[in-house]
Design a protein around this motif. Structure first.
Motif, PDB file in Angstrom:
ATOM      1  N   ASP A  36       0.836  -1.194   0.000  1.00 20.41           N
ATOM      2  CA  ASP A  36       0.000   0.000   0.000  1.00 20.41           C
ATOM      3  C   ASP A  36       0.881   1.258   0.000  1.00 20.41           C
ATOM      4  OD1 ASP A  36       0.984   0.216   2.549  1.00 20.41           O
ATOM      5  OD2 ASP A  36      -0.951   0.105   3.558  1.00 20.41           O
ATOM      6  N   GLU A  37       0.253   2.430   0.168  1.00 23.37           N
ATOM      7  CA  GLU A  37       1.002   3.691   0.091  1.00 23.37           C
ATOM      8  C   GLU A  37       2.022   3.831   1.205  1.00 23.37           C
ATOM      9  OE1 GLU A  37      -1.941   6.718   0.077  1.00 23.37           O
ATOM     10  OE2 GLU A  37      -2.540   6.387  -2.009  1.00 23.37           O
ATOM     11  N   GLN A  38       1.785   3.158   2.337  1.00 26.82           N
ATOM     12  CA  GLN A  38       2.734   3.202   3.458  1.00 26.82           C
ATOM     13  C   GLN A  38       3.847   2.167   3.317  1.00 26.82           C
ATOM     14  OE1 GLN A  38      -0.726   3.494   4.109  1.00 26.82           O
ATOM     15  NE2 GLN A  38      -0.286   5.699   4.115  1.00 26.82           N
ATOM     16  N   GLY A  39       3.820   1.406   2.232  1.00 31.26           N
ATOM     17  CA  GLY A  39       4.850   0.394   2.015  1.00 31.26           C
ATOM     18  C   GLY A  39       4.594  -0.912   2.737  1.00 31.26           C
ATOM     19  N   ARG A  40       3.406  -1.060   3.310  1.00 29.03           N
ATOM     20  CA  ARG A  40       3.085  -2.325   3.983  1.00 29.03           C
ATOM     21  C   ARG A  40       2.741  -3.378   2.947  1.00 29.03           C
ATOM     22  NH1 ARG A  40      -1.001   0.785   8.047  1.00 29.03           N
ATOM     23  NH2 ARG A  40      -1.814   1.298   5.964  1.00 29.03           N
ATOM     24  N   ILE A  41       3.452  -4.502   3.009  1.00 27.22           N
ATOM     25  CA  ILE A  41       3.238  -5.582   2.034  1.00 27.22           C
ATOM     26  C   ILE A  41       2.309  -6.619   2.649  1.00 27.22           C
ATOM     27  CG2 ILE A  41       4.317  -7.423   0.709  1.00 27.22           C
ATOM     28  CD1 ILE A  41       6.799  -5.721   0.496  1.00 27.22           C
ATOM     29  N   ALA A  42       1.235  -6.902   1.955  1.00 27.49           N
ATOM     30  CA  ALA A  42       0.242  -7.868   2.439  1.00 27.49           C
ATOM     31  C   ALA A  42       0.072  -8.981   1.424  1.00 27.49           C
ATOM     32  CB  ALA A  42      -1.103  -7.174   2.689  1.00 27.49           C
ATOM     33  N   GLU A  43       0.106 -10.216   1.896  1.00 27.13           N
ATOM     34  CA  GLU A  43      -0.237 -11.357   1.047  1.00 27.13           C
ATOM     35  C   GLU A  43      -1.757 -11.448   0.979  1.00 27.13           C
ATOM     36  OE1 GLU A  43       1.810 -15.076   1.666  1.00 27.13           O
ATOM     37  OE2 GLU A  43       3.336 -14.047   2.851  1.00 27.13           O
ATOM     38  N   VAL A  44      -2.276 -11.751  -0.196  1.00 23.63           N
ATOM     39  CA  VAL A  44      -3.725 -11.781  -0.401  1.00 23.63           C
ATOM     40  C   VAL A  44      -4.116 -13.084  -1.082  1.00 23.63           C
ATOM     41  CG1 VAL A  44      -5.734 -10.547  -1.320  1.00 23.63           C
ATOM     42  CG2 VAL A  44      -3.638  -9.277  -0.736  1.00 23.63           C
ATOM     43  N   LEU A  45      -5.160 -13.729  -0.552  1.00 20.41           N
ATOM     44  CA  LEU A  45      -5.762 -14.908  -1.158  1.00 20.41           C
ATOM     45  C   LEU A  45      -7.133 -14.511  -1.679  1.00 20.41           C
ATOM     46  CD1 LEU A  45      -5.050 -17.473   1.720  1.00 20.41           C
ATOM     47  CD2 LEU A  45      -3.534 -16.812  -0.153  1.00 20.41           C
ATOM     48  N   VAL A  46      -7.430 -14.874  -2.911  1.00 24.19           N
ATOM     49  CA  VAL A  46      -8.726 -14.547  -3.514  1.00 24.19           C
ATOM     50  C   VAL A  46      -9.378 -15.833  -3.981  1.00 24.19           C
ATOM     51  CG1 VAL A  46      -9.932 -13.151  -5.235  1.00 24.19           C
ATOM     52  CG2 VAL A  46      -7.725 -12.366  -4.324  1.00 24.19           C
ATOM     53  N   ARG A  47     -10.611 -16.081  -3.544  1.00 25.04           N
ATOM     54  CA  ARG A  47     -11.311 -17.308  -3.903  1.00 25.04           C
ATOM     55  C   ARG A  47     -12.818 -17.109  -3.785  1.00 25.04           C
ATOM     56  NH1 ARG A  47      -9.278 -20.151   1.684  1.00 25.04           N
ATOM     57  NH2 ARG A  47      -7.313 -20.145   0.502  1.00 25.04           N
ATOM     58  N   THR A  48     -13.577 -18.021  -4.378  1.00 22.10           N
ATOM     59  CA  THR A  48     -15.026 -17.986  -4.200  1.00 22.10           C
ATOM     60  C   THR A  48     -15.383 -18.642  -2.870  1.00 22.10           C
ATOM     61  OG1 THR A  48     -15.432 -20.130  -5.243  1.00 22.10           O
ATOM     62  CG2 THR A  48     -15.344 -18.200  -6.708  1.00 22.10           C
ATOM     63  N   HIS A  49     -16.661 -18.483  -2.461  1.00 18.66           N
ATOM     64  CA  HIS A  49     -17.097 -19.107  -1.214  1.00 18.66           C
ATOM     65  C   HIS A  49     -16.981 -20.630  -1.310  1.00 18.66           C
ATOM     66  CE1 HIS A  49     -18.550 -15.388   0.610  1.00 18.66           C
ATOM     67  NE2 HIS A  49     -19.059 -15.063  -0.574  1.00 18.66           N
ATOM     68  N   ARG A  50     -17.300 -21.160  -2.461  1.00 18.16           N
ATOM     69  CA  ARG A  50     -17.194 -22.617  -2.620  1.00 18.16           C
ATOM     70  C   ARG A  50     -15.730 -23.059  -2.561  1.00 18.16           C
ATOM     71  NH1 ARG A  50     -16.279 -26.491  -6.495  1.00 18.16           N
ATOM     72  NH2 ARG A  50     -17.426 -28.433  -6.176  1.00 18.16           N
ATOM     73  N   MET A  51     -14.864 -22.318  -3.219  1.00 18.39           N
ATOM     74  CA  MET A  51     -13.437 -22.645  -3.155  1.00 18.39           C
ATOM     75  C   MET A  51     -12.949 -22.623  -1.713  1.00 18.39           C
ATOM     76  SD  MET A  51     -11.879 -20.424  -6.307  1.00 18.39           S
ATOM     77  CE  MET A  51     -12.474 -20.589  -7.984  1.00 18.39           C
ATOM     78  N   HIS A  52     -13.487 -21.691  -0.922  1.00 11.12           N
ATOM     79  CA  HIS A  52     -13.070 -21.602   0.472  1.00 11.12           C
ATOM     80  C   HIS A  52     -13.485 -22.854   1.243  1.00 11.12           C
ATOM     81  CE1 HIS A  52     -11.910 -19.844   4.263  1.00 11.12           C
ATOM     82  NE2 HIS A  52     -13.125 -20.037   4.748  1.00 11.12           N
ATOM     83  N   ARG A  53     -14.700 -23.319   1.010  1.00 12.68           N
ATOM     84  CA  ARG A  53     -15.137 -24.529   1.713  1.00 12.68           C
ATOM     85  C   ARG A  53     -14.260 -25.722   1.343  1.00 12.68           C
ATOM     86  NH1 ARG A  53     -20.289 -22.601   0.449  1.00 12.68           N
ATOM     87  NH2 ARG A  53     -20.523 -24.114  -1.241  1.00 12.68           N
ATOM     88  N   VAL A  54     -13.942 -25.833   0.059  1.00 15.79           N
ATOM     89  CA  VAL A  54     -13.085 -26.941  -0.374  1.00 15.79           C
ATOM     90  C   VAL A  54     -11.662 -26.774   0.152  1.00 15.79           C
ATOM     91  CG1 VAL A  54     -12.104 -28.126  -2.381  1.00 15.79           C
ATOM     92  CG2 VAL A  54     -14.492 -27.386  -2.413  1.00 15.79           C
ATOM     93  N   ALA A  55     -11.171 -25.522   0.217  1.00 17.38           N
ATOM     94  CA  ALA A  55      -9.831 -25.284   0.741  1.00 17.38           C
ATOM     95  C   ALA A  55      -9.730 -25.679   2.205  1.00 17.38           C
ATOM     96  CB  ALA A  55      -9.456 -23.815   0.571  1.00 17.38           C
ATOM     97  N   GLU A  56     -10.794 -25.451   2.972  1.00 19.35           N
ATOM     98  CA  GLU A  56     -10.784 -25.789   4.395  1.00 19.35           C
ATOM     99  C   GLU A  56     -11.041 -27.274   4.638  1.00 19.35           C
ATOM    100  OE1 GLU A  56     -10.562 -23.358   7.384  1.00 19.35           O
ATOM    101  OE2 GLU A  56      -9.285 -22.925   5.674  1.00 19.35           O
TER     102      GLU A  56
END
Length: 726
Positions: A362-382
């Motif tokens: 972001d603008e403050q230089g904070r680096i964040a890892e991000v995971l993007v998935r659908t709700h169904r993908m989340h259920r299968v991932a868990e």
């Protein structure tokens, strides 16, 4: 599963879960430890009410599986009544009623969304092993599917198998899992509850159970995609085997949780961006568990972790297309860390996992890892395969909940499991199986290799990282991998010991007629159990074999003159040197329409060489005057000689097969020579007499079609091969 393996609940020293502060931040992950004791030990209700101990289970099941009707609830009630009555009087080492164990295991599975059949079998999973209930009784009252699952997780008796009981139990369980993955789902939940309650065991037994969990159960949870179970099992094993490091890691997590989380600010910025873009999404902070933080510390070389390192952002959306829309906004409105981008939606992991992975600043230089998935993908991932329900149900029963669209993936025979089942059948004893199983599961990364075998044999094969061509041969052809005589990797001939990389294209050169076995050196190249067991078995069954390929034991074939195809022809080339005889040089064996030149040699004869022949170069450099030579019109009755070389992979009968291919073209062999094999490769040289120069192309094509032959070309002689008559 038995009382000997199950111990008391709630030991504080092994409470490796997240703190209350962590749970309040962002999305609450499936916290499978927070199942109240009151729900397990509650009193019974009236005649028409379910027992109090199962009420919580029914409530969770209805919440996760809204389609579960009265028949399903009645089935669970009957299973609980049978389990409770059959285990009555049995206690765990902690003194608690034994029924608390199958109830806790079933609640774990219910939280993950398991369907009714799995929960029914889970309630009964220890009855056949530890009570008077028989498998026939289970099948009679609850059906074949439940009986199969119960039988799959029932341990073999030590009195019958001795020290081999544990590995043979796992072998039995894996075979059952091959037909129904729900067997392993129950086993994983069973091990999780036992690991949670490990405290009253002797330290040596705690360590033994934790090591088996680390080496076998956690890799299986990973491969089945059950991330919720895997993460907690990892933390429990970490706490048992490395208590000091675990305590330090937990202290870091607690200290971080007590202060404002910079990821929360990044999450707020991302929510604003997505809201402005009109993308409906849930954005939450997903804290790392203890082992994940510890691994990050090791990756950073022990350097201090930043505030954004203790978690990742999780973005959940409705459809696949929304995932890429979110990615576009992330990379437009924030600074992307390109090296961190991975697309596991277009190319899912072998364990069904799908998500987009990226990292942004972001603008403050904070680096964040991000995971993007659908709700169904989340259920299968868990929940992995548990979220997919009954593997034998039709598409209607497998339709995603909440009206979501999605394609069901059949987990009944994932590729890694099919390979594992294949090699385990060949394991001669329990020790070999147990050792090979641990080695196989220790491969925590896979590569995909594209096989170019032609027709239906082409496709992809998944192998553990570090696997080589020998491993691929046995993965593709099973026991017939013995017949592999060579390989091409990415279109180029390569040694069998070549290590493969992700995305390589592999062509296995197989000899259907091969009768010899594998070289003992293959064991140095093979890392997969399937290959090593097959090779070892063959070598054991053939103790008289040296372990070398048969062609290596065959001495070199010396040049042997054979009858020519016919009588000498009139001269096939002419020159303007008066009264000079014309002879085709034996060093380069020119044939029409080769470009040729001549040199006068002893006796006034004109020797005809190909213009690219080294002898031509040497004699010109020495000042010898070339004379013009032309090919004679018409085709004489024989006399066109040519030398062709065949490079091949060494194998038995290769000389016979090449000779037969040449004879099949009605071409006579003047001489033949075979050089000694070098690293499975051999060079054959044939001087042939052609009835027509145009027959040379057809001859070379016929020789290339012989199994094991990978190149055929005209002789390219060295300078030292100059015609001695000159």
């Amino acid at each position: 599963m038995s009382a000997d393996n199950a111990v008391n609940a709630g030991r504080p020293a092994l409470d490796v879960g997240r703190s209350a502060v962590e749970r309040k931040r962002g999305l609450r992950r499936l916290d499978l430890r927070l199942l109240g004791r009151a729900a397990l030990l509650g009193g019974s209700g009236g005649r028409d009410r379910l027992p109090g101990a199962i009420e919580h289970l029914i409530k969770v099941h209805r919440a996760r599986q809204p389609a579960a009707g009265p028949e399903a609830i009645e089935r669970l009630r009957r299973a609980y009544v049978l389990a409770e009555s059959s285990h009555r009087g049995q206690t765990r080492k902690s003194g608690e009623p034994f029924i608390t164990h199958p109830l806790a295991v079933t609640l774990i599975l219910a939280e993950l969304g398991a369907e009714t059949t799995t929960l029914t079998a889970s309630l009964l999973h220890d009855t056949v092993e530890d009570t008077e209930v028989t498998l026939a009784q289970v099948e009679r009252e609850f059906g074949k599917a439940v009986a199969y699952l119960v039988d799959g997780v029932t341990k073999l008796e030590k009195v019958d198998y001795g020290a081999a009981a544990e590995p043979e139990t796992f072998r039995k369980m894996l075979l059952a899992t091959g037909s129904d993955v729900r067997v392993m789902s129950i086993k994983l939940a069973d091990r999780l509850h036992n690991m949670r309650t490990l405290g009253v065991m002797r330290p040596d037994k705690q360590a033994r159970i934790a090591k088996v969990t680390r080496d076998v159960l956690i890799p299986l949870a990973e491969r089945l995609g059950v991330q919720a179970l895997k993460s907690e099992l990892e933390d429990l094993v970490f706490a048992t085997l490395h208590p000091e490091e675990h305590a330090r890691t937990r202290a870091m997590i607690e200290a971080h949780a007590a202060s404002p989380d910079p990821l929360a600010a990044v999450a707020d910025s991302l929510r604003a961006v997505l809201r402005e873009a009109g993308i409906a999404a849930d954005v939450a902070v997903r804290p790392r568990h203890a082992v994940s933080v510890h691994r990050l510390l090791l990756k950073r070389g022990g350097a201090r972790l930043g505030g954004c390192d203790f978690g990742r952002l999780l973005v959940r959306v409705g459809e696949d297309a929304d995932c890429y829309a979110v990615l576009g906004e992330l990379h437009t409105c924030f600074t992307p860390v390109i090296a961190e981008f991975k697309d596991f939606i277009a190319a899912p992991k072998f364990n069904l996992y799908q998500s987009l992975h990226t990292a942004v600043a972001d603008e403050q230089g904070r680096i964040a890892e991000v995971l993007v998935r659908t709700h169904r993908m989340h259920r299968v991932a868990e929940a992995g395969v548990i979220a997919l329900g009954d593997p034998h149900a039709g598409a209607e029963a497998a339709a995603p909940a909440e009206g979501e669209s999605g394609v069901r993936v059949d987990p009944t025979q994932p590729g890694w499991l099919a390979r594992l089942l294949e090699w385990q059948r060949a394991a001669p004893d329990a020790d070999t199986f147990w050792s090979a199983l641990r080695d196989d599961l220790a491969q925590d990364r896979e590569i995909t290799v594209f096989t170019d075998q032609g027709g239906d044999a082409s496709g992809t094969v998944r192998l553990p990282a570090g696997a080589g061509c020998v491993d691929a041969a046995y993965a593709v052809h099973g026991a017939f991998g013995h017949a592999c005589v060579g390989v091409r990797v990415n279109g180029r001939l390569a040694p069998l010991g070549t290590r493969l990389r992700d995305g390589d294209t592999l062509q296995l050169l197989m000899d259907d007629s091969a009768t010899s076995g594998p070289d003992k050196d293959w064991l140095e190249h093979a890392i997969t159990p399937a290959a090593r067991i097959a090779i070892t078995r063959w070598l054991t069954q053939h103790p008289d074999a040296t372990g070398q390929d048969q062609p290596r034991r065959t001495p070199a074939v010396r040049p042997v003159p054979l009858p020519a195809a016919g009588p000498a022809a009139e001269p096939v080339a002419v020159t303007d040197v008066p009264d000079a005889a014309v002879r085709l040089a034996r060093c380069c064996t020119p044939v029409p329409p080769d470009l040729v030149t001549g040199f006068v040699i002893r006796g006034g004869t004109v020797a005809v060489h190909r213009t690219e022949c080294p002898t031509t170069v040497r004699m010109t450099a020495a000042g010898r005057e070339p004379v013009p030579v032309l090919w004679r019109d018409g085709s004489p009755a024989g006399g066109y000689r040519a030398t062709v070389l065949a490079e091949a992979l060494s194998r038995p009968r290769l000389l016979a097969d090449l000779t037969e291919a040449i004879a099949g073209q009605d071409i006579g062999i003047v001489s033949a020579a075979v050089e000694p094999p070098q690293e499975h490769r051999v060079l054959h040289s044939y001087t042939v007499e052609l009835p027509d120069p145009r027959a040379l192309g057809a001859l070379m094509r016929a020789m290339r079609s012989v199994p094991g032959v990978y190149d055929v070309y005209r002789a390219r002689p060295a300078v030292a091969w100059a015609d001695r008559e000159e």
